[in-house]
Design a protein around this motif. Structure first.
Motif, PDB file in Angstrom:
ATOM      1  N   PHE A 190      55.555  34.795  46.989  1.00 18.17           N
ATOM      2  CA  PHE A 190      55.177  33.406  47.259  1.00 18.17           C
ATOM      3  C   PHE A 190      53.653  33.260  47.265  1.00 18.17           C
ATOM      4  O   PHE A 190      53.088  32.367  46.628  1.00 18.17           O
ATOM      5  N   ALA A 191      52.964  34.165  47.984  1.00 21.53           N
ATOM      6  CA  ALA A 191      51.506  34.102  48.056  1.00 21.53           C
ATOM      7  C   ALA A 191      50.861  34.385  46.702  1.00 21.53           C
ATOM      8  O   ALA A 191      49.891  33.724  46.312  1.00 21.53           O
ATOM      9  N   THR A 192      51.419  35.359  45.965  1.00 17.88           N
ATOM     10  CA  THR A 192      50.869  35.726  44.661  1.00 17.88           C
ATOM     11  C   THR A 192      50.929  34.557  43.686  1.00 17.88           C
ATOM     12  O   THR A 192      50.013  34.351  42.879  1.00 17.88           O
ATOM     13  N   PHE A 193      52.002  33.779  43.759  1.00 18.23           N
ATOM     14  CA  PHE A 193      52.152  32.623  42.878  1.00 18.23           C
ATOM     15  C   PHE A 193      50.946  31.702  42.986  1.00 18.23           C
ATOM     16  O   PHE A 193      50.385  31.254  41.981  1.00 18.23           O
ATOM     17  N   PHE A 194      50.494  31.415  44.206  1.00 21.08           N
ATOM     18  CA  PHE A 194      49.368  30.510  44.390  1.00 21.08           C
ATOM     19  C   PHE A 194      48.044  31.198  44.080  1.00 21.08           C
ATOM     20  O   PHE A 194      47.116  30.555  43.577  1.00 21.08           O
ATOM     21  N   VAL A 195      47.949  32.494  44.357  1.00 19.42           N
ATOM     22  CA  VAL A 195      46.732  33.232  44.006  1.00 19.42           C
ATOM     23  C   VAL A 195      46.490  33.165  42.504  1.00 19.42           C
ATOM     24  O   VAL A 195      45.348  32.992  42.043  1.00 19.42           O
ATOM     25  N   GLN A 196      47.555  33.244  41.705  1.00 18.54           N
ATOM     26  CA  GLN A 196      47.415  33.302  40.249  1.00 18.54           C
ATOM     27  C   GLN A 196      47.412  31.933  39.579  1.00 18.54           C
ATOM     28  O   GLN A 196      47.123  31.840  38.386  1.00 18.54           O
ATOM     29  N   ASN A 197      47.720  30.863  40.334  1.00 19.54           N
ATOM     30  CA  ASN A 197      47.810  29.541  39.700  1.00 19.54           C
ATOM     31  C   ASN A 197      46.885  28.478  40.299  1.00 19.54           C
ATOM     32  O   ASN A 197      46.639  27.459  39.647  1.00 19.54           O
ATOM     33  N   ALA A 198      46.392  28.684  41.499  1.00 19.62           N
ATOM     34  CA  ALA A 198      45.520  27.687  42.131  1.00 19.62           C
ATOM     35  C   ALA A 198      44.070  27.957  41.721  1.00 19.62           C
ATOM     36  O   ALA A 198      43.404  28.825  42.276  1.00 19.62           O
ATOM     37  N   ARG A 199      43.593  27.207  40.747  1.00 20.50           N
ATOM     38  CA  ARG A 199      42.266  27.464  40.167  1.00 20.50           C
ATOM     39  C   ARG A 199      41.130  27.045  41.089  1.00 20.50           C
ATOM     40  O   ARG A 199      39.992  27.474  40.907  1.00 20.50           O
ATOM     41  N   MET A 200      41.419  26.191  42.068  1.00 23.85           N
ATOM     42  CA  MET A 200      40.370  25.728  42.991  1.00 23.85           C
ATOM     43  C   MET A 200      40.472  26.399  44.362  1.00 23.85           C
ATOM     44  O   MET A 200      39.765  26.026  45.289  1.00 23.85           O
ATOM     45  N   LEU A 201      41.322  27.399  44.463  1.00 22.97           N
ATOM     46  CA  LEU A 201      41.554  28.053  45.755  1.00 22.97           C
ATOM     47  C   LEU A 201      40.281  28.733  46.259  1.00 22.97           C
ATOM     48  O   LEU A 201      39.609  29.449  45.521  1.00 22.97           O
ATOM     49  N   PHE A 229      46.116  45.578  55.148  1.00 23.43           N
ATOM     50  CA  PHE A 229      45.244  44.698  54.361  1.00 23.43           C
ATOM     51  C   PHE A 229      45.143  45.196  52.913  1.00 23.43           C
ATOM     52  O   PHE A 229      45.261  44.416  51.961  1.00 23.43           O
ATOM     53  N   GLU A 230      44.938  46.484  52.753  1.00 27.69           N
ATOM     54  CA  GLU A 230      44.782  47.047  51.405  1.00 27.69           C
ATOM     55  C   GLU A 230      46.060  46.884  50.595  1.00 27.69           C
ATOM     56  O   GLU A 230      46.017  46.521  49.406  1.00 27.69           O
ATOM     57  N   LYS A 231      47.196  47.097  51.252  1.00 25.37           N
ATOM     58  CA  LYS A 231      48.473  46.956  50.544  1.00 25.37           C
ATOM     59  C   LYS A 231      48.693  45.521  50.093  1.00 25.37           C
ATOM     60  O   LYS A 231      49.169  45.267  48.968  1.00 25.37           O
ATOM     61  N   MET A 254      45.060  40.387  43.783  1.00 28.96           N
ATOM     62  CA  MET A 254      43.853  39.588  43.947  1.00 28.96           C
ATOM     63  C   MET A 254      42.883  39.740  42.782  1.00 28.96           C
ATOM     64  O   MET A 254      42.085  38.842  42.505  1.00 28.96           O
ATOM     65  N   GLU A 255      42.963  40.866  42.070  1.00 31.41           N
ATOM     66  CA  GLU A 255      42.068  41.035  40.921  1.00 31.41           C
ATOM     67  C   GLU A 255      42.408  40.072  39.788  1.00 31.41           C
ATOM     68  O   GLU A 255      41.586  39.814  38.900  1.00 31.41           O
ATOM     69  N   ASN A 256      43.620  39.513  39.809  1.00 31.94           N
ATOM     70  CA  ASN A 256      44.039  38.560  38.765  1.00 31.94           C
ATOM     71  C   ASN A 256      44.031  37.106  39.261  1.00 31.94           C
ATOM     72  O   ASN A 256      44.664  36.247  38.667  1.00 31.94           O
ATOM     73  N   ARG A 257      43.339  36.839  40.340  1.00 32.52           N
ATOM     74  CA  ARG A 257      43.345  35.489  40.919  1.00 32.52           C
ATOM     75  C   ARG A 257      42.742  34.470  39.953  1.00 32.52           C
ATOM     76  O   ARG A 257      41.802  34.770  39.195  1.00 32.52           O
ATOM     77  N   ALA A 258      43.304  33.270  40.001  1.00 34.60           N
ATOM     78  CA  ALA A 258      42.853  32.201  39.098  1.00 34.60           C
ATOM     79  C   ALA A 258      41.478  31.685  39.487  1.00 34.60           C
ATOM     80  O   ALA A 258      40.707  31.249  38.629  1.00 34.60           O
ATOM     81  N   SER A 259      41.179  31.716  40.762  1.00 31.64           N
ATOM     82  CA  SER A 259      39.870  31.277  41.248  1.00 31.64           C
ATOM     83  C   SER A 259      39.061  32.498  41.644  1.00 31.64           C
ATOM     84  O   SER A 259      39.431  33.204  42.581  1.00 31.64           O
ATOM     85  N   ARG A 260      37.971  32.753  40.916  1.00 32.76           N
ATOM     86  CA  ARG A 260      37.194  33.953  41.204  1.00 32.76           C
ATOM     87  C   ARG A 260      36.540  33.892  42.577  1.00 32.76           C
ATOM     88  O   ARG A 260      36.179  34.915  43.146  1.00 32.76           O
TER      89      ARG A 260
END
Length: 495
Positions: A419-430, A447-449, A456-462
């Motif tokens: 669920f969290a990954t979905f928004f990390v990869q699609n929310a460009r203004m996050l 935290f590391e896991k 997080m390395e593939n997040r839509a918002s750098r």
């Protein structure tokens, strides 16, 4: 929390008997008794030279006029304000003449050496030489100490009172509805400050129609009615009699099936009630609509609220509950009919049985300008996967404007991580994703896991940042004070 209401754990204390107009005795506290020798020593007639030296040694604050210092003292607690008498002879007379700020729960508790708090209230009011600013008392005194409360309220020491609070503390395992049925009307003196009040909390009483029919509160900005019995007509009369009302808290209101809100000034509404309907007919300035009770099946109809920005908490559990915006119907958390989008809502709080992307995407279609999402999972976390990608074709066209996501009760399960990954990869203004975890998970390995699972390395918002917090159980359903409605974001943790 700032502005938190008084604690529910207060002792039941006996009130002193009040006989007619007999003078009330001044009963000093132990602290006051300890300070008396020092004050007496300082009160000796100083020599002219000593008085001149003290005048020259005054600090900048002490040089301020009496009325300014009085306002400063009135912002302190009752104990802190009384201690200003020993600062210097310049301050000795100020506390008794400053606007009175009297909070019952700020008084020392009774024991073998100290009198009861009720006796202290009587003593302080009897000795006070100025006007009133704030009075805060247990609401139970309206029922069991009505004569004492009436005498306090009629005192000139409370003239020009600006804040009046009768806070409600319901006993554990006590049904508020049963309490309401046995309520008696409050003394009429409770409304003698209607022309000066700016904030009022009325609790644990029966507001009869004749008592409130002609009431007007020209300066009232904040009003809370908690555990009161009142008719729909009387409630409407009170609201219409407050031309400057901005914050309204309605909690456990009996005898009303439908709340109708018509106000050109209201900015925040919080409701915790057994009523069946809340209808916002005309509220052009309304910014925050808070549904405080998670166990009700209320239907909320918003006809006109063009500035509504903050909404929640909306529970999924009770599917009979509805929120209607025009022709758009949200039943539970499901969009039953999407005919009208609500572009003004920027902050949304929801309680879900489990984190469900489809459900959130539907809500984002209803609230396309959403910037801040609070989501709390109510069920025990499991590793199923209800993500059926029914909205997959919409992802390329859906404009994600989310800047902050707060996930509460996060345990790091596979479903929650998806669920969290979905928004990390699609929310460009996050900008920020905040995960509220249990204390046992608040460690570097967890935290590391999660950084790896959320990719997080593939997040839509750098610029997006992942952070963790723990130890906070803040929930808007815990709001018990009208001041909390004035917060720009009432869902944010303020620990």
């Amino acid at each position: 929390m700032e502005s938190a209401g008084p604690s529910a754990k207060r002792e039941q204390l006996a009130a002193p008997a009040i006989h007619g107009n007999a003078p009330l005795p001044v009963v000093p506290t132990a602290e006051a008794i300890d300070l008396e020798p020092a004050v007496a020593e300082r009160s000796e007639e100083p020599s002219p030279g000593a008085e001149q030296d003290e005048e020259e040694s005054l600090d900048h604050i002490s040089r301020l006029p009496d009325h300014v210092l009085g306002e400063v003292i009135s912002l302190l607690t009752i104990m802190e304000g009384s201690r200003t008498q020993i600062l210097a002879s310049r301050w000795r007379h100020l506390w008794r003449a400053a606007p009175l700020n009297l909070d019952f729960c700020g008084l020392p508790a009774s024991n073998n050496m100290l009198p009861s708090r009720c006796a202290l209230v009587s003593a302080i009011i009897a000795a006070h030489q100025g006007s009133g600013r704030r009075l805060c008392l247990p609401a139970r005194h309206l029922q069991c100490r009505a004569d004492a409360v009436d005498a306090w309220l009629r005192s000139h020491a409370l003239d020009n009172l600006q804040e009046l609070e009768f806070y409600f503390c319901c006993a554990k395992h006590c049904d508020p509805e049963l309490v309401i049925e046995a309520l008696l009307p409050p003394p009429a003196s409770i409304f003698r400050f209607s022309s000066t009040l700016r904030a009022a909390t009325i609790s644990n009483c029966y507001l009869v129609d004749d008592m409130v029919e002609t009431l007007r509160f020209p300066h009232l900005r904040k009003l809370a009615l908690m555990c009161v019995k009142i008719s729909e007509v009387s409630l409407h009369n009170i609201i219409s009699g407050c031309p400057g009302l901005e914050c309204l808290l309605l909690s456990t209101i009996s005898s009303i099936r439908c709340h109708r809100i018509n106000s050109t000034t209201l900015r925040s509404i919080g409701i915790r009630s057994s009523s069946e309907q809340l209808i916002i007919e005309d509220a052009p300035m309304l910014e925050r609509l808070l549904y405080l009770e998670m166990n009700m099946q209320m239907q909320i109809l918003v006809i006109s609220a063009p500035k509504l920005e903050t909404l929640g908490c909306i529970p999924e559990k009770y599917t009979d509950s509805k929120i209607v915006f025009g022709s758009t119907v949200i039943q539970g958390l499901r969009i039953d009919s999407l005919a009208t989008v609500v572009r003004t809502v920027k902050i949304l709080s929801i309680h879900m049985l489990f984190f469900d992307q489809d459900m959130v995407i539907d809500l984002m279609r209803c609230f396309p300008c959403l910037e801040k999402l609070y989501a709390k999972e109510k069920s025990w976390p499991w590793d199923g996967n209800p993500w059926h990608r029914k909205n997959w074709d919409l992802l390329t066209s859906l404009d994600f404007r989310l800047k902050t996501i707060v996930l509460r009760c996060y345990h790091g399960t596979r479903l929650q991580a998806h669920f969290a990954t979905f928004f990390v990869q699609n929310a460009r203004m996050l900008e920020s994703m905040i995960l509220e975890v249990e204390s046992c998970d608040y460690n570097g390995d967890f935290f590391e896991k999660q950084h790896e699972m959320l990719q997080m390395e593939n997040r839509a918002s750098r610029g997006a940042r992942l952070s963790f917090t723990t130890g906070c159980h803040h929930d808007v359903s815990g709001i018990m004070h009208v001041d909390d409605l004035d917060l720009a974001d009432p869902f944010a943790c303020r620990c």
